[in-house]
Design a protein around this motif. Sequence first.
Motif, mmCIF file in Angstrom:
data_model
loop_
_atom_site.group_PDB
_atom_site.id
_atom_site.type_symbol
_atom_site.label_atom_id
_atom_site.label_comp_id
_atom_site.label_asym_id
_atom_site.label_seq_id
_atom_site.Cartn_x
_atom_site.Cartn_y
_atom_site.Cartn_z
ATOM 1 N N VAL A 9 58.627 5.404 -33.647
ATOM 2 C CA VAL A 9 57.229 4.951 -33.599
ATOM 3 C C VAL A 9 57.036 3.761 -34.535
ATOM 4 C CG1 VAL A 9 54.834 5.579 -34.126
ATOM 5 C CG2 VAL A 9 56.294 7.182 -32.881
ATOM 6 N N GLU A 13 56.044 -0.032 -33.382
ATOM 7 C CA GLU A 13 54.898 -0.763 -33.922
ATOM 8 C C GLU A 13 55.327 -2.096 -34.536
ATOM 9 O OE1 GLU A 13 51.867 2.910 -34.935
ATOM 10 O OE2 GLU A 13 53.401 2.393 -36.412
ATOM 11 N N THR A 24 47.359 1.069 -30.834
ATOM 12 C CA THR A 24 46.458 2.042 -31.422
ATOM 13 C C THR A 24 47.006 3.424 -31.128
ATOM 14 O OG1 THR A 24 44.551 0.602 -31.024
ATOM 15 C CG2 THR A 24 44.088 2.935 -31.453
ATOM 16 N N ARG A 25 47.238 4.197 -32.178
ATOM 17 C CA ARG A 25 47.599 5.597 -31.974
ATOM 18 C C ARG A 25 46.308 6.350 -31.682
ATOM 19 N NH1 ARG A 25 52.036 7.452 -36.465
ATOM 20 N NH2 ARG A 25 53.192 5.489 -36.612
ATOM 21 N N GLU A 27 44.476 10.152 -30.279
ATOM 22 C CA GLU A 27 44.513 11.567 -29.894
ATOM 23 C C GLU A 27 43.817 11.689 -28.535
ATOM 24 O OE1 GLU A 27 45.890 14.108 -31.494
ATOM 25 O OE2 GLU A 27 46.490 12.949 -33.266
ATOM 26 N N ARG A 115 53.431 9.308 -26.640
ATOM 27 C CA ARG A 115 54.415 9.229 -27.727
ATOM 28 C C ARG A 115 55.741 9.869 -27.316
ATOM 29 N NH1 ARG A 115 53.299 11.505 -33.745
ATOM 30 N NH2 ARG A 115 55.457 11.965 -34.214
ATOM 31 N N LEU A 168 48.910 4.336 -27.814
ATOM 32 C CA LEU A 168 49.998 5.299 -27.980
ATOM 33 C C LEU A 168 49.376 6.681 -28.121
ATOM 34 C CD1 LEU A 168 53.044 5.676 -28.221
ATOM 35 C CD2 LEU A 168 52.812 5.321 -30.693
ATOM 36 N N GLU A 170 49.073 10.316 -28.755
ATOM 37 C CA GLU A 170 49.722 11.375 -29.535
ATOM 38 C C GLU A 170 49.735 12.641 -28.684
ATOM 39 O OE1 GLU A 170 51.122 10.938 -32.414
ATOM 40 O OE2 GLU A 170 50.303 9.039 -33.078
#
Length: 177
Positions: A9, A13, A24-25, A27, A115, A168, A170
């Motif tokens: 990861v 990035e 941008t990670r 949820e 991910r 991205l 999660e």
Amino acid sequence: MSADSPSPVERFETSLDALEVSVTRVEPRTFDEALRDVVLDPETVVGTPLPFDSVSLPDWVDDEPTPATLEAATTGVTAASLGVADYGSVVLPGTPDGSEPVSLFQDLHVAVLRRSDLVGDMRTAIERLGPQLREGHSAIVATGPSATADMGALVKGAHGPKDVHVLLLEDGGAADE
């Protein structure tokens, strides 16, 4: 991998940063908000249905674009089936409904990558893609925004999007391991 080596990861990035691609990670519970924050104009977004259980496109994304809405759109949203950490590449699978125009014609392409679909290197990506490609499926390996210097100065957006943003997702994947 040693404890001091960057994770896939982190390498992804870093590679994206070198390509001037934002990441941008996110949820799953905040996906809609994160997507709205990165699109150019929420009124002109086209996309293809996301093949993930944890998220789907919000209602304000046109997932059945016509040629006219494709031409008017400023942002295209598609799923990426793989990400390659060493290059910052995303693999965009060809789909029967034609996801390619949604990823290529707009000024901004937003690639949604789980991910768990992030791999370290191109060899691993090819190993994972091989069976699908041998069955006749297609995919685009996209690395950064479209750019050319054929006529002198570097021009972005000549053959595809001027900008790329990766969301991205999660999903508890093992990419950090």
